[in-house]
Enzyme design. Structure first.
Site, short mmCIF file in Angstrom:
data_model
loop_
_atom_site.label_atom_id
_atom_site.label_comp_id
_atom_site.label_asym_id
_atom_site.label_seq_id
_atom_site.Cartn_x
_atom_site.Cartn_y
_atom_site.Cartn_z
N ASP A 30 9.33 -71.33 2.24
CA ASP A 30 8.61 -72.28 3.10
C ASP A 30 7.39 -71.66 3.78
O ASP A 30 7.03 -72.04 4.89
CB ASP A 30 9.56 -72.88 4.16
CG ASP A 30 10.79 -73.50 3.53
OD1 ASP A 30 10.66 -74.07 2.43
OD2 ASP A 30 11.88 -73.40 4.12
N HIS B 246 7.93 -78.17 -1.67
CA HIS B 246 6.56 -77.69 -1.46
C HIS B 246 5.72 -78.85 -0.93
O HIS B 246 5.58 -79.88 -1.60
CB HIS B 246 5.98 -77.14 -2.77
CG HIS B 246 6.68 -75.89 -3.24
ND1 HIS B 246 6.33 -75.21 -4.37
CD2 HIS B 246 7.72 -75.20 -2.69
CE1 HIS B 246 7.12 -74.16 -4.50
NE2 HIS B 246 7.97 -74.14 -3.50
P1 GDP Z 1 6.52 -74.06 0.73
O1 GDP Z 1 7.95 -74.30 0.36
O2 GDP Z 1 6.19 -72.59 0.74
O3 GDP Z 1 5.54 -74.84 -0.10
O4 GDP Z 1 6.39 -74.57 2.24
P2 GDP Z 1 6.96 -75.93 2.84
O5 GDP Z 1 6.14 -77.06 2.38
O6 GDP Z 1 8.43 -76.03 2.63
O7 GDP Z 1 6.79 -75.65 4.38
C1 GDP Z 1 5.57 -75.38 4.95
C2 GDP Z 1 5.32 -76.42 6.04
O8 GDP Z 1 4.22 -76.01 6.83
C3 GDP Z 1 4.92 -77.78 5.48
O9 GDP Z 1 5.38 -78.78 6.33
C4 GDP Z 1 3.39 -77.71 5.48
O10 GDP Z 1 2.78 -79.00 5.53
C5 GDP Z 1 3.17 -76.95 6.75
N1 GDP Z 1 1.95 -76.12 6.78
C6 GDP Z 1 1.35 -75.42 5.77
N2 GDP Z 1 0.33 -74.69 6.25
C7 GDP Z 1 0.28 -74.95 7.58
C8 GDP Z 1 -0.55 -74.46 8.63
O11 GDP Z 1 -1.43 -73.63 8.45
N3 GDP Z 1 -0.28 -74.93 9.88
C9 GDP Z 1 0.70 -75.83 10.14
N4 GDP Z 1 0.88 -76.22 11.38
N5 GDP Z 1 1.50 -76.29 9.17
C10 GDP Z 1 1.30 -75.85 7.91
P1 IMO Z 2 10.74 -73.13 -1.15
O1 IMO Z 2 10.24 -73.07 -2.55
C1 IMO Z 2 13.65 -71.89 1.86
C2 IMO Z 2 17.63 -70.77 0.41
C3 IMO Z 2 18.71 -71.75 0.85
C4 IMO Z 2 19.91 -70.82 0.88
C5 IMO Z 2 19.65 -69.90 -0.30
C6 IMO Z 2 20.38 -70.31 -1.58
O2 IMO Z 2 10.61 -74.48 -0.53
O3 IMO Z 2 10.20 -72.04 -0.31
P2 IMO Z 2 20.16 -72.34 -3.28
O4 IMO Z 2 20.25 -73.81 -3.06
O5 IMO Z 2 18.90 -71.90 -3.90
O6 IMO Z 2 21.37 -71.79 -4.00
O7 IMO Z 2 20.24 -71.70 -1.80
O8 IMO Z 2 18.26 -69.93 -0.54
N1 IMO Z 2 16.48 -71.41 -0.28
C7 IMO Z 2 15.32 -71.68 0.31
N2 IMO Z 2 14.93 -71.52 1.59
N3 IMO Z 2 12.79 -72.37 0.94
C8 IMO Z 2 13.17 -72.52 -0.33
O9 IMO Z 2 12.33 -72.91 -1.31
C9 IMO Z 2 14.49 -72.18 -0.70
N4 IMO Z 2 15.18 -72.22 -1.85
C10 IMO Z 2 16.39 -71.74 -1.58
O10 IMO Z 2 18.43 -72.31 2.11
O11 IMO Z 2 19.87 -70.04 2.04
MG MG Z 3 9.64 -75.28 1.08
#
Ligand code: GDP
Ligand code: IMO
Ligand code: MG
Length: 446
Positions: free
Chosen positions: A16, A44
């Protein structure tokens, strides 16, 4: 950032970090956007002109219709979730047609994988008192572990190509369903026996819908490279969740570091020209497992609320803490990182003081700057922090690194100095537009 070359985007923490946002941004500079690992455990987020998209299986390049998106052989695909995702994108006017290719060798996440995942987690968390450690992982319950286990186990695995071969699928499922029913029973699931005919019918219907997308993506990608096209690899999950190099056993079941790219796509490592390591300006983690810089304090709550740190896939509140550069440096090393994107810097506005972990103190008093990817040893380490002043103003409108508050610039420079990597991208908000790209010359090191 070098134009005309293949790039990997990879998370350097526990997920994330904002990979979706950066993949969407860098899509403009590439022709093919490729997922190589994980499955619908990923969430994502891409925000364009205020419109938010959450992608789980489809590469985050899908919002650019002239680009090709590829789900590589290393991904585990839940066809039900994939069809839902395609439908919801199409309803919002996003084209998902010939621009999406799915590997015929990607393994299928079956309904019984998801049941198994959830049931095992339940058994493990209810047996917490019997061991000194919580053995449940806090998975996303998307069936990821059981699907990859079947891949390694071989005989009971189903691949996307099998969904196009009715006789083969039906005969295989007759054997699989009998075995799986017994296994689910053993986990205490009082479900009716799995019916191979019902399951095959449903999978074949989904296979029919997905058929135009299912191809040998290894050839697709090699032909693209031969034609001078460029590839953007989209890591799911993150390096510290890598099955081999993460905080085992509190990890996911794939090689989410860049080391998973060759096996998960069929493209050799020498074709990866640059690696953008994505890191939050602080640290978060979802699920169980060690997290040395976790703040179970008002600071952690403040980061969570300012950063809206709730899971994109499961909605769970994320655990929050200070930036751990020991961990980031370790991940950057494993992933062959060539530059950093520092995300969510805006979340740190208004803190009086900020802390960066630069080393750990071991129980015997010695100090190390090495990460220890061992879930049993990591919790016994005490982070050693460098403290620096924060800044009061909001920075969500920043467009230029030079106009950031001096304290924010100092924070970024310390990250560059400690990691030895340039920060080429600074993110100050979720929207595609809220991005500051510093030329390599603007970075403190390079
Ligand atoms: P990913 O799994 O790595 O693609 O990340 P996620 O989408 O799960 O989580 C990142 C969160 O942070 C999302 O809600 C994005 O919209 C948000 N986000 C990304 N960049 C920024 C930033 O620079 N500032 C803030 N406040 N939010 C951000
Ligand atoms: P993105 O791509 C954050 C974590 C789960 C759990 C462990 C194993 O959005 O960054 P799983 O379901 O894969 O067997 O869970 O890994 N986990 C993540 N945490 N972002 C993710 O993906 C994750 N994918 C798996 O929370 O601790
Ligand atoms: Mg994510």
């Amino acid at each position: 950032m070098k134009m005309g070359s293949n790039t990997a985007v990879v998370g350097l923490q526990w997920g994330d970090e904002g990979k979706g946002k950066i993949v969407d941004l860098l899509t403009a500079e590439h022709d093919y956007i490729v997922r190589y690992n994980g499955g619908a455990n990923a969430g994502h987020t891409v925000v364009v002109d205020g419109k938010k998209y959450a992608l789980h299986l489809i590469p985050s390049g899908i919002l650019s219709p002239e680009k090709y998106c590829v789900i590589g052989n290393g991904v585990v695909v839940d066809p039900e979730k994939l069809l839902e995702e395609i439908e919801s994108l199409e309803q919002r006017g996003v084209t998902v047609a010939d621009n999406l290719k799915i590997s015929d060798r990607a393994h299928v996440v079956m309904p019984y994988h998801k049941e198994h995942d959830a049931a095992l987690e339940k058994v493990l968390s209810s047996s917490a008192g019997q061991t000194d450690k919580n053995l449940s992982i806090g998975t996303t319950k998307r069936g990821i572990g059981p699907a990859y286990a079947d891949k390694v186990h071989r005989s009971l695995a189903i691949r996307m190509g099998d969904l196009l071969d009715p006789d083969h699928l039906r005969s295989k499922l007759r054997v699989i369903c009998a075995i799986r029913t017994r296994e689910l029973d053993a986990l205490g699931l009082d479900t009716p026996p799995l019916d191979p005919t019902v399951l095959a019918d449903s999978l074949l219907r989904m296979g029919e819908k997905l058929k135009p997308h299912i191809v040998d993506t290894v050839y697709t990608l090699h032909e693209a490279i031969d034609d001078g096209k460029t590839i953007l690899f989209e890591g799911a999950n993150a390096c510290l969740l890598d099955i081999d190099h993460g905080t085992f056993p509190y990890v996911t079941s794939s090689n989410c570091s860049t080391l998973g790219i060759p096996s998960g796509t069929g493209i050799p490592g020498r074709n990866i020209d640059q690696v953008v390591g994505i890191m939050k300006a602080y640290t978060t983690r979802v699920g169980e497992g060690p997290f040395p810089t976790e703040e179970l304090t008002e600071t952690g709550d403040r980061i969570r609320e300012r950063g809206n740190e709730y899971g994109t896939t499961t909605g769970r509140p994320r655990r929050c803490g200070w930036l751990d550069l020991v961990a980031v440096r370790y991940s950057a090393m494993i992933c062959g990182t060539t530059s950093l994107a520092c995300m969510l810097l805006d979340v740190l506005s208004t803190f009086d003081e900020l802390k960066i972990c630069t080393a750990y103190k071991l129980p015997d008093g010695t100090v190390t700057d090495r990460f220890i990817p061992d879930a049993h040893r990591l919790p016994s380490l005490t982070p050693i922090y460098e403290t620096m002043p924060g800044w009061s103003e909001e920075i969500t409108d920043a467009t230029d690194r030079e106009t950031l508050p001096p304290e924010a610039r100092h924070y970024l420079e310390r990250i560059e100095a400690i990691t030895g990597l340039p920060i080429d991208i600074i993110s100050v908000g979720p929207d595609r537009a809220q991005t500051v790209r510093s030329s390599p010359a603007a970075g403190a090191v390079g």
